[in-house]
Design a protein around this motif. Structure first.
Motif, mmCIF file in Angstrom:
data_model
loop_
_atom_site.group_PDB
_atom_site.id
_atom_site.type_symbol
_atom_site.label_atom_id
_atom_site.label_comp_id
_atom_site.label_asym_id
_atom_site.label_seq_id
_atom_site.Cartn_x
_atom_site.Cartn_y
_atom_site.Cartn_z
ATOM 1 N N ALA A 274 48.788 32.716 52.298
ATOM 2 C CA ALA A 274 49.203 31.335 52.052
ATOM 3 C C ALA A 274 48.107 30.660 51.240
ATOM 4 O O ALA A 274 46.941 31.083 51.270
ATOM 5 N N GLY A 275 48.478 29.610 50.531
ATOM 6 C CA GLY A 275 47.486 28.886 49.744
ATOM 7 C C GLY A 275 46.862 27.728 50.481
ATOM 8 O O GLY A 275 45.696 27.400 50.264
ATOM 9 N N TYR A 276 47.656 27.106 51.372
ATOM 10 C CA TYR A 276 47.216 25.891 52.044
ATOM 11 C C TYR A 276 47.616 25.894 53.524
ATOM 12 O O TYR A 276 48.601 26.519 53.916
ATOM 13 N N THR A 277 46.878 25.147 54.311
ATOM 14 C CA THR A 277 47.330 24.706 55.620
ATOM 15 C C THR A 277 46.779 23.304 55.845
ATOM 16 O O THR A 277 45.710 22.954 55.312
ATOM 17 N N LEU A 278 47.513 22.483 56.579
ATOM 18 C CA LEU A 278 47.029 21.148 56.936
ATOM 19 C C LEU A 278 46.685 21.163 58.411
ATOM 20 O O LEU A 278 47.522 21.506 59.248
ATOM 21 N N MET A 279 45.457 20.800 58.707
ATOM 22 C CA MET A 279 44.997 20.788 60.098
ATOM 23 C C MET A 279 43.742 19.937 60.178
ATOM 24 O O MET A 279 43.038 19.743 59.187
ATOM 25 N N GLY A 280 43.440 19.445 61.383
ATOM 26 C CA GLY A 280 42.270 18.605 61.591
ATOM 27 C C GLY A 280 40.974 19.340 61.307
ATOM 28 O O GLY A 280 40.926 20.567 61.177
ATOM 29 N N ASP A 281 39.897 18.585 61.242
ATOM 30 C CA ASP A 281 38.641 19.176 60.786
ATOM 31 C C ASP A 281 37.920 20.017 61.835
ATOM 32 O O ASP A 281 36.809 20.492 61.589
ATOM 33 N N TRP A 282 38.585 20.268 62.978
ATOM 34 C CA TRP A 282 38.062 21.294 63.880
ATOM 35 C C TRP A 282 38.171 22.679 63.247
ATOM 36 O O TRP A 282 37.575 23.631 63.722
ATOM 37 N N VAL A 283 38.916 22.759 62.144
ATOM 38 C CA VAL A 283 38.981 24.007 61.379
ATOM 39 C C VAL A 283 37.586 24.425 60.916
ATOM 40 O O VAL A 283 37.266 25.622 60.873
ATOM 41 N N ALA A 284 36.746 23.452 60.561
ATOM 42 C CA ALA A 284 35.400 23.780 60.090
ATOM 43 C C ALA A 284 34.630 24.569 61.143
ATOM 44 O O ALA A 284 33.943 25.553 60.824
ATOM 45 N N ALA A 285 34.744 24.174 62.402
ATOM 46 C CA ALA A 285 34.070 24.890 63.479
ATOM 47 C C ALA A 285 34.703 26.258 63.694
ATOM 48 O O ALA A 285 34.013 27.247 63.976
ATOM 49 N N GLN A 286 36.030 26.334 63.559
ATOM 50 C CA GLN A 286 36.724 27.608 63.715
ATOM 51 C C GLN A 286 36.296 28.602 62.638
ATOM 52 O O GLN A 286 36.056 29.787 62.918
ATOM 53 N N GLN A 287 36.183 28.119 61.403
ATOM 54 C CA GLN A 287 35.755 28.994 60.310
ATOM 55 C C GLN A 287 34.335 29.489 60.541
ATOM 56 O O GLN A 287 34.017 30.664 60.304
ATOM 57 N N LEU A 288 33.491 28.607 61.029
ATOM 58 C CA LEU A 288 32.113 28.992 61.332
ATOM 59 C C LEU A 288 32.085 30.030 62.441
ATOM 60 O O LEU A 288 31.370 31.045 62.361
ATOM 61 N N SER A 289 32.897 29.800 63.483
ATOM 62 C CA SER A 289 32.963 30.733 64.606
ATOM 63 C C SER A 289 33.501 32.092 64.168
ATOM 64 O O SER A 289 33.059 33.138 64.669
ATOM 65 N N ASP A 290 34.437 32.102 63.207
ATOM 66 C CA ASP A 290 35.040 33.342 62.730
ATOM 67 C C ASP A 290 34.221 34.033 61.643
ATOM 68 O O ASP A 290 34.609 35.106 61.163
ATOM 69 N N GLY A 291 33.128 33.400 61.241
ATOM 70 C CA GLY A 291 32.272 34.003 60.222
ATOM 71 C C GLY A 291 32.827 33.910 58.814
ATOM 72 O O GLY A 291 32.444 34.695 57.931
ATOM 73 N N VAL A 292 33.727 32.939 58.563
ATOM 74 C CA VAL A 292 34.282 32.753 57.223
ATOM 75 C C VAL A 292 33.275 31.961 56.382
ATOM 76 O O VAL A 292 32.819 30.894 56.784
ATOM 77 N N LYS A 293 32.919 32.486 55.222
ATOM 78 C CA LYS A 293 31.926 31.835 54.367
ATOM 79 C C LYS A 293 32.473 30.527 53.798
ATOM 80 O O LYS A 293 33.669 30.419 53.490
ATOM 81 N N GLU A 294 31.604 29.545 53.623
ATOM 82 C CA GLU A 294 32.028 28.258 53.071
ATOM 83 C C GLU A 294 32.570 28.409 51.651
ATOM 84 O O GLU A 294 33.389 27.602 51.209
ATOM 85 N N THR A 295 32.123 29.447 50.940
ATOM 86 C CA THR A 295 32.598 29.669 49.579
ATOM 87 C C THR A 295 34.019 30.244 49.539
ATOM 88 O O THR A 295 34.634 30.308 48.479
#
Length: 423
Positions: A274-295
């Motif tokens: 998928a190209g997009y998802t809309l969700m609250g900014d707790w996604v930032a913590a989830q991405q960090l927890s999952d090891g997804v790079k900010e880039t």
């Protein structure tokens, strides 16, 4: 007001009540130990949410040595499971020391039922009347009183993207579409490029958040806010037009949207499905927890909402006749303190409610959110309790679930207006 907590109670069968009662307050010990217990009821059971709670507890343990934290978290359902357990405990006259709730209108049902105490005086005692920004205090005040202390502020109107997936369709991931129509045009490009579900979405409150984002983008901040205080007519042509655009957005979503939760929708984006998802900014913590790079991802306010911060705030209450009220006040003081908010929010992915927080203490996304919070217009979220009561939200979720299948805009529009008038 009709509805409210009685609606929550009604959905629980007799067997369900018996099943959840065993999961309720865990601080019903006897003797001196119980007198020190502060039973804290939340739905923060894992991930960044649990890490944030642990941060708060560490500060509480240091500053409130006379008391003992007792974790009464109930996992699952984005809080829906916990709210069912809490409803049972409150109906049975066995409130915890404190419970998590979204600050603002969500508390109206508890207030009407006489289940939470006014904590306005604690704001003065703890200096929160000056530490918290006036716009936040105004938003969470209910009929001149405040009934909870926020631990944070989250932003709801955020779109998260996969830059590589968008690039394949010739879309600049760093640039937000200016309008919902422009977003639909980009989604069409993704679909033409072979992306099966350009917009990933999940069940329940995620769909409500998307509806709110479309309404906010199409109506503008003032008219959107008027939907919740009666100044904007739910039957208006502008609402009809916005709901029709929401219907169009659903044509670009994953077919399993009624069967997955928001982390699954996020994974569709991370995996390039998928190209997009809309969700609250707790996604930032989830991405960090999952090891997804900010880039590997970008984010921006949902189309048409730049300059507006749609907020929600996790907060804690002082239940009427709750366990250990003095210990609870020490917990509430911790929740509102600069030290407590830093320990919590650096792990939770949200921003502190306090105005005196230091941005450089936080990761990149939170620094940007803190800057926007200070300058943007503010809008509430019904999906997360700052705009409507629990009873109203239940009716809205039911209407959206029905719309996901039948997709009758006129019926949805009527149901939304009715929910705000009669719940």
């Amino acid at each position: 007001m009709r509805g409210g907590l009685s609606k929550t109670f009604a959905v629980l069968s007799a067997a369900g009540l018996l099943a959840v009662s065993a999961c309720g307050n865990s601080g019903d010990d006897s003797g001196d130990t119980a007198s020190k217990n502060v039973t804290v009821f939340t739905w923060w059971a894992d991930g960044g949410e649990k890490a944030g709670l642990d941060g708060l507890v560490s500060v509480f343990d240091t500053n409130c040595k006379d008391y003992k934290f007792v974790n009464s978290a109930v996992a699952g359902g984005a809080g829906s499971n916990a709210k069912q357990v809490l409803a049972n405990d409150l109906q049975s006259g066995k409130p915890p020391s404190t419970f998590q709730a979204h600050a603002g209108a969500e508390l109206k049902d508890y207030i009407t039922a006489g289940q939470v105490d006014d904590v306005s005086g604690l704001y003065k005692d703890f200096g929160l009347d000056t530490a918290f920004p006036k716009n936040l205090i105004d938003q969470i005040t209910v009929e001149g009183k405040i009934y909870s202390i926020p631990a944070n502020v989250h932003r709801a109107n955020v779109v998260w993207t996969n830059p590589k997936t968008l690039q394949k369709a010739g879309i600049d991931a760093a640039k937000a579409p200016a309008t919902v129509d422009a977003w639909i045009a980009d989604l069409t490009k993704l679909q033409a490029a072979g992306v099966k579900a350009p917009l990933a979405i999940s069940k329940g409150f995620a769909q409500e958040m998307l509806v709110e984002a479309v309404l906010l983008g199409e109506l503008g901040t003032d008219a959107f806010n008027g939907l919740w205080d009666g100044k904007t007519d739910w039957a208006g042509a502008n609402v009809t037009a916005a709901l029709n655009k929401y219907k169009t957005l659903l044509t670009f979503t994953n077919v399993d949207r009624e069967n997955i939760d928001w982390p699954d929708a996020l994974q569709y984006v991370n995996k390039g499905q998928a190209g997009y998802t809309l969700m609250g900014d707790w996604v930032a913590a989830q991405q960090l927890s999952d090891g997804v790079k900010e880039t590997d991802y970008t984010y921006w306010p949902s189309p048409g909402t730049a300059g507006t911060f749609q907020f929600l705030a996790d907060s804690f209450t002082l239940p009427t006749n709750g366990q250990n009220p003095e210990g609870t006040k020490c917990w509430l003081k911790t929740v509102g303190s600069a030290e407590g908010q830093k320990a919590f929010n650096t792990k939770k992915g949200s921003i502190p409610a306090r105005s005196d927080a230091v941005p450089t203490d936080y990761p990149k996304y939170q620094q940007a959110a803190m800057a926007d919070w200070k300058k943007d217009k503010i809008a509430p979220s019904c999906a997360h309790g700052s705009a409507c009561s629990a009873g109203q939200n239940n009716d809205i979720l039911s209407a959206l679930s029905q719309f996901s299948g039948a997709q009758d805009v006129a019926k949805l529009q009527t149901a939304l207006g009715t929910a705000l008038k009669t719940s």
